[in-house]
Design a protein around this motif. Structure first.
Motif, PDB file in Angstrom:
ATOM      1  N   GLN A   1       0.874  -1.488  -0.329  1.00 21.51           N
ATOM      2  CA  GLN A   1       0.230  -0.215  -0.056  1.00 21.51           C
ATOM      3  C   GLN A   1       0.899   0.951  -0.126  1.00 21.51           C
ATOM      4  OE1 GLN A   1      -2.430  -1.037   3.464  1.00 21.51           O
ATOM      5  NE2 GLN A   1      -4.361  -2.023   1.908  1.00 21.51           N
ATOM      6  N   LEU A   2       1.981   1.241   0.187  1.00 17.72           N
ATOM      7  CA  LEU A   2       2.404   2.154   0.838  1.00 17.72           C
ATOM      8  C   LEU A   2       3.409   2.476  -0.543  1.00 17.72           C
ATOM      9  CD1 LEU A   2       4.510   4.725   2.289  1.00 17.72           C
ATOM     10  CD2 LEU A   2       6.302   2.781   2.981  1.00 17.72           C
ATOM     11  N   GLN A   3       3.744   2.035  -1.021  1.00 20.92           N
ATOM     12  CA  GLN A   3       4.531   1.804  -2.457  1.00 20.92           C
ATOM     13  C   GLN A   3       3.690   1.879  -3.659  1.00 20.92           C
ATOM     14  OE1 GLN A   3       6.228  -2.264  -3.332  1.00 20.92           O
ATOM     15  NE2 GLN A   3       8.576  -1.009  -2.232  1.00 20.92           N
ATOM     16  N   THR A   4       2.445   1.347  -3.929  1.00 23.04           N
ATOM     17  CA  THR A   4       1.580   2.563  -4.205  1.00 23.04           C
ATOM     18  C   THR A   4       0.667   3.217  -3.895  1.00 23.04           C
ATOM     19  OG1 THR A   4       0.235  -0.262  -4.508  1.00 23.04           O
ATOM     20  CG2 THR A   4      -1.310   1.711  -4.672  1.00 23.04           C
ATOM     21  N   ARG A   5       0.706   4.294  -3.161  1.00 30.28           N
ATOM     22  CA  ARG A   5       1.109   5.355  -3.118  1.00 30.28           C
ATOM     23  C   ARG A   5       2.082   6.706  -3.058  1.00 30.28           C
ATOM     24  NH1 ARG A   5      -0.560   4.754   2.842  1.00 30.28           N
ATOM     25  NH2 ARG A   5      -1.703   3.008   2.969  1.00 30.28           N
ATOM     26  N   THR A   6       2.811   6.284  -2.705  1.00 36.47           N
ATOM     27  CA  THR A   6       4.617   6.764  -2.972  1.00 36.47           C
ATOM     28  C   THR A   6       4.802   7.008  -4.433  1.00 36.47           C
ATOM     29  OG1 THR A   6       5.961   4.875  -1.953  1.00 36.47           O
ATOM     30  CG2 THR A   6       4.600   6.302  -0.197  1.00 36.47           C
ATOM     31  N   MET A   7       4.793   5.519  -4.876  1.00 33.71           N
ATOM     32  CA  MET A   7       5.072   5.372  -6.314  1.00 33.71           C
ATOM     33  C   MET A   7       4.798   4.878  -7.533  1.00 33.71           C
ATOM     34  SD  MET A   7       8.519   2.849  -4.597  1.00 33.71           S
ATOM     35  CE  MET A   7       9.167   2.550  -6.299  1.00 33.71           C
ATOM     36  N   ARG A   8       4.228   5.346  -7.637  1.00 38.00           N
ATOM     37  CA  ARG A   8       2.883   5.818  -8.417  1.00 38.00           C
ATOM     38  C   ARG A   8       3.127   5.841  -9.421  1.00 38.00           C
ATOM     39  NH1 ARG A   8      -3.644   6.790  -7.952  1.00 38.00           N
ATOM     40  NH2 ARG A   8      -3.945   5.024  -8.293  1.00 38.00           N
ATOM     41  N   PRO A   9       3.212   5.792 -10.483  1.00 38.22           N
ATOM     42  CA  PRO A   9       3.655   6.896 -11.847  1.00 38.22           C
ATOM     43  C   PRO A   9       2.234   7.691 -12.564  1.00 38.22           C
ATOM     44  CG  PRO A   9       2.827   4.451 -12.492  1.00 38.22           C
ATOM     45  CD  PRO A   9       2.830   4.564 -11.098  1.00 38.22           C
ATOM     46  N   ILE A  10       2.812   8.464 -12.882  1.00 39.01           N
ATOM     47  CA  ILE A  10       2.307  10.056 -13.865  1.00 39.01           C
ATOM     48  C   ILE A  10       1.704   9.426 -14.924  1.00 39.01           C
ATOM     49  CG2 ILE A  10       1.925  11.662 -14.221  1.00 39.01           C
ATOM     50  CD1 ILE A  10       3.676  12.838 -11.884  1.00 39.01           C
ATOM     51  N   MET A  11      -0.132   8.959 -15.014  1.00 33.41           N
ATOM     52  CA  MET A  11      -0.364   8.711 -16.728  1.00 33.41           C
ATOM     53  C   MET A  11      -0.147   9.962 -17.822  1.00 33.41           C
ATOM     54  SD  MET A  11      -0.042   5.080 -16.213  1.00 33.41           S
ATOM     55  CE  MET A  11      -0.633   5.338 -18.263  1.00 33.41           C
TER      56      MET A  11
END
Length: 79
Positions: A12-22
């Motif tokens: 969850q932390l990685q999803t929130r902090t490392m989400r790529p900008i599309m």
């Protein structure tokens, strides 16, 4: 003693902090007669390419002797 994070909380932390900008794109469709000269088609493609348009697909619907050219380019921040 420090507690280890559960695998779910790490994901969850990685999803929130490392989400790529599309990137966002705009699209354009051009139609031209299939019998146009190669030079004319090349000139049209080069002119659109100079404006940032990328050809992504060409279709000839229902044997109409028309070509549908599909282009895309990234949206500019402010146009």
């Amino acid at each position: 003693m420090a507690r280890a994070a559960s695998p779910n909380s790490i994901c969850q932390l990685q999803t929130r902090t490392m989400r790529p900008i599309m990137p966002k794109f705009e699209y354009r469709v051009e139609t031209m007669k299939a019998e146009k000269s190669e030079k004319r088609v090349t000139e049209t493609l080069n002119a659109l390419g100079a404006d940032g348009w990328e050809l992504v697909s060409v279709e000839e619907p229902y044997s109409t002797h028309l070509l549908m050219l599909f282009f895309k380019r990234p949206c500019a921040v402010a146009r």
